[in-house]
Design a protein around this motif. Structure first.
Motif, PDB file in Angstrom:
ATOM      1  N   VAL A  62       0.863  -1.185   0.000  1.00 11.74           N
ATOM      2  CA  VAL A  62       0.000   0.000   0.000  1.00 11.74           C
ATOM      3  C   VAL A  62       0.903   1.239   0.000  1.00 11.74           C
ATOM      4  N   PRO A  63       0.391   2.359  -0.567  1.00  8.65           N
ATOM      5  CA  PRO A  63       1.195   3.583  -0.533  1.00  8.65           C
ATOM      6  C   PRO A  63       1.371   4.049   0.911  1.00  8.65           C
ATOM      7  N   CYS A  64       2.527   4.589   1.231  1.00  7.44           N
ATOM      8  CA  CYS A  64       2.721   5.114   2.583  1.00  7.44           C
ATOM      9  C   CYS A  64       3.777   6.208   2.575  1.00  7.44           C
ATOM     10  N   GLU A  65       3.790   6.964   3.667  1.00  6.89           N
ATOM     11  CA  GLU A  65       4.829   7.965   3.874  1.00  6.89           C
ATOM     12  C   GLU A  65       5.600   7.573   5.122  1.00  6.89           C
ATOM     13  N   VAL A  66       6.776   8.140   5.289  1.00  5.38           N
ATOM     14  CA  VAL A  66       7.578   7.813   6.459  1.00  5.38           C
ATOM     15  C   VAL A  66       8.150   9.084   7.080  1.00  5.38           C
ATOM     16  N   ASP A  67       8.207   9.091   8.389  1.00  7.67           N
ATOM     17  CA  ASP A  67       8.829  10.212   9.105  1.00  7.67           C
ATOM     18  C   ASP A  67       9.519   9.662  10.348  1.00  7.67           C
ATOM     19  N   PHE A  68      10.454  10.419  10.870  1.00  7.13           N
ATOM     20  CA  PHE A  68      11.216   9.962  12.035  1.00  7.13           C
ATOM     21  C   PHE A  68      11.240  11.008  13.131  1.00  7.13           C
ATOM     22  N   MET A  69      11.338  10.538  14.358  1.00  9.20           N
ATOM     23  CA  MET A  69      11.635  11.463  15.444  1.00  9.20           C
ATOM     24  C   MET A  69      12.758  10.913  16.303  1.00  9.20           C
ATOM     25  N   ALA A  70      13.467  11.814  16.942  1.00  8.90           N
ATOM     26  CA  ALA A  70      14.546  11.403  17.843  1.00  8.90           C
ATOM     27  C   ALA A  70      14.180  11.833  19.253  1.00  8.90           C
ATOM     28  N   ILE A  71      14.333  10.907  20.188  1.00  9.45           N
ATOM     29  CA  ILE A  71      14.010  11.222  21.575  1.00  9.45           C
ATOM     30  C   ILE A  71      15.165  10.832  22.482  1.00  9.45           C
ATOM     31  N   SER A  72      15.168  11.394  23.656  1.00 10.84           N
ATOM     32  CA  SER A  72      16.165  10.969  24.635  1.00 10.84           C
ATOM     33  C   SER A  72      15.461  10.873  25.978  1.00 10.84           C
ATOM     34  N   SER A  73      15.735   9.794  26.709  1.00 12.27           N
ATOM     35  CA  SER A  73      15.057   9.676  27.991  1.00 12.27           C
ATOM     36  C   SER A  73      15.929  10.246  29.105  1.00 12.27           C
ATOM     37  N   TYR A  74      15.277  10.863  30.039  1.00  9.36           N
ATOM     38  CA  TYR A  74      15.984  11.401  31.195  1.00  9.36           C
ATOM     39  C   TYR A  74      16.433  10.272  32.100  1.00  9.36           C
ATOM     40  N   GLY A  75      17.437  10.512  32.912  1.00  8.06           N
ATOM     41  CA  GLY A  75      17.860   9.510  33.891  1.00  8.06           C
ATOM     42  C   GLY A  75      18.900   8.577  33.331  1.00  8.06           C
ATOM     43  N   ALA A  76      19.159   7.483  34.056  1.00  9.06           N
ATOM     44  CA  ALA A  76      20.204   6.526  33.683  1.00  9.06           C
ATOM     45  C   ALA A  76      19.956   5.961  32.294  1.00  9.06           C
ATOM     46  N   ALA A  77      21.028   5.803  31.538  1.00  9.43           N
ATOM     47  CA  ALA A  77      20.909   5.358  30.155  1.00  9.43           C
ATOM     48  C   ALA A  77      20.338   3.945  30.044  1.00  9.43           C
ATOM     49  N   SER A  78      20.641   3.098  31.013  1.00  6.10           N
ATOM     50  CA  SER A  78      20.240   1.694  30.917  1.00  6.10           C
ATOM     51  C   SER A  78      18.838   1.442  31.457  1.00  6.10           C
ATOM     52  N   ASP A  79      18.352   2.374  32.261  1.00  6.53           N
ATOM     53  CA  ASP A  79      17.038   2.172  32.851  1.00  6.53           C
ATOM     54  C   ASP A  79      16.083   3.265  32.394  1.00  6.53           C
ATOM     55  N   SER A  80      14.979   2.852  31.835  1.00  5.05           N
ATOM     56  CA  SER A  80      14.034   3.792  31.276  1.00  5.05           C
ATOM     57  C   SER A  80      13.278   4.501  32.394  1.00  5.05           C
ATOM     58  N   SER A  81      13.195   5.836  32.297  1.00  6.22           N
ATOM     59  CA  SER A  81      12.425   6.584  33.294  1.00  6.22           C
ATOM     60  C   SER A  81      11.026   6.859  32.765  1.00  6.22           C
ATOM     61  N   GLY A  82      10.881   6.786  31.450  1.00  9.07           N
ATOM     62  CA  GLY A  82       9.591   7.071  30.851  1.00  9.07           C
ATOM     63  C   GLY A  82       9.363   8.550  30.605  1.00  9.07           C
ATOM     64  N   VAL A  83      10.276   9.383  31.104  1.00  7.19           N
ATOM     65  CA  VAL A  83      10.172  10.804  30.792  1.00  7.19           C
ATOM     66  C   VAL A  83      11.099  11.085  29.616  1.00  7.19           C
ATOM     67  N   VAL A  84      10.502  11.611  28.578  1.00 11.11           N
ATOM     68  CA  VAL A  84      11.190  11.661  27.302  1.00 11.11           C
ATOM     69  C   VAL A  84      11.309  13.097  26.810  1.00 11.11           C
ATOM     70  N   ARG A  85      12.460  13.412  26.263  1.00  8.26           N
ATOM     71  CA  ARG A  85      12.659  14.720  25.651  1.00  8.26           C
ATOM     72  C   ARG A  85      12.728  14.511  24.146  1.00  8.26           C
ATOM     73  N   ILE A  86      12.023  15.339  23.393  1.00  9.13           N
ATOM     74  CA  ILE A  86      12.055  15.224  21.939  1.00  9.13           C
ATOM     75  C   ILE A  86      13.243  16.019  21.390  1.00  9.13           C
ATOM     76  N   LEU A  87      14.173  15.316  20.765  1.00  2.04           N
ATOM     77  CA  LEU A  87      15.366  15.957  20.201  1.00  2.04           C
ATOM     78  C   LEU A  87      15.113  16.413  18.765  1.00  2.04           C
ATOM     79  N   LYS A  88      14.343  15.598  18.041  1.00  2.00           N
ATOM     80  CA  LYS A  88      13.948  15.965  16.682  1.00  2.00           C
ATOM     81  C   LYS A  88      12.495  15.560  16.515  1.00  2.00           C
ATOM     82  N   ASP A  89      11.663  16.527  16.205  1.00  2.51           N
ATOM     83  CA  ASP A  89      10.241  16.221  16.069  1.00  2.51           C
ATOM     84  C   ASP A  89       9.929  15.807  14.622  1.00  2.51           C
ATOM     85  N   LEU A  90       8.712  15.315  14.433  1.00  2.79           N
ATOM     86  CA  LEU A  90       8.263  14.915  13.098  1.00  2.79           C
ATOM     87  C   LEU A  90       8.140  16.136  12.195  1.00  2.79           C
ATOM     88  N   ASP A  91       8.318  15.922  10.886  1.00  6.87           N
ATOM     89  CA  ASP A  91       8.119  17.005   9.916  1.00  6.87           C
ATOM     90  C   ASP A  91       6.658  17.064   9.469  1.00  6.87           C
TER      91      ASP A  91
END
Ligand code: IMP
Ligand code: MG
Length: 188
Positions: A62-91
């Protein structure tokens, strides 16, 4: 086949290249049939999902479009805190679109849960998740995942986009990392 320099840190192959190819093909068929006649937008989370996304997209009929976002989570790198900062948002604006979020792996689910709340607020016509891998035993929050490639045990995996400190993404299969791997130097 002989072991490459890259493979020296790998203890075990968990999902073979051929199994990935086969499963991605099946997911492509399922998604193509579900989204027939709908305007599909694939949203990938950098960087891990890029590899899966590229293969999955090429299995869609089926036809589709694609977009990407980049996020970074706060806190320790190995353990997810669930609080996320958007580094690059969708276009691309999501309003009224049929959005399928493509992820490499869901562990605790906290990152994706935060992201889904953020994306839902943009009022897409529909919003679903496709994850290549999931570790059900690690889940801390319930998120409905519409498409899953493979359920895997609670082990740290690399390859096919997944990294350990930015390395191993280019392995063509999903493998378990040796426990004594140090960055850049692999003990033998
Ligand atoms: P969650 O918020 O705990 O679900 O974290 C998910 C994110 O953690 C994924 O998008 C990956 O970037 C990373 N992650 C979780 N498990 C693994 C793993 O086994 N190998 C590599 N990265 C992982
Ligand atoms: Mg990731």
């Amino acid at each position: 086949m002989s072991q490459t320099e890259l493979e020296r840190g790998i203890a075990e192959v968990l999902v073979e290249e051929e199994s990935l190819r086969q499963r991605v093909h099946e997911l492509g068929e399922e998604i193509s049939s579900d989204y027939a006649g709908r305007d599909l937008l694939l949203v990938g989370v950098l960087k891990g999902a890029v590899f899966f996304m590229a293969d999955l997209m090429r299995q869609l009929t089926v036809p589709c479009e694609v977009d990407f976002m980049a996020i970074s989570s706060y806190g320790a790198a190995s353990d997810s805190s669930g609080v996320v900062r958007i580094l690059k948002d969708l276009d691309i604006p999501l309003e009224g679109r049929h959005v399928l979020v493509v992820e490499d792996i869901i562990d605790s689910g906290l990152t994706l849960s935060y992201l889904m709340r953020n994306l839902r607020a943009r009022q897409p016509a529909s919003l679903e998740i496709c994850a290549l891998l999931t570790k059900p035993s690690r889940r801390e929050i319930d998120i409905p995942v519409r498409y899953v490639g493979f359920e895997i045990p609670n082990r740290f995996v690399v390859g096919y986009g997944l990294d350990y400190a930015e390395r191993y993404r280019n392995l063509p299969y999903v493998g378990v990392l040796q426990e004594d791997v140090e960055l850049g130097v692999t003990k033998r």
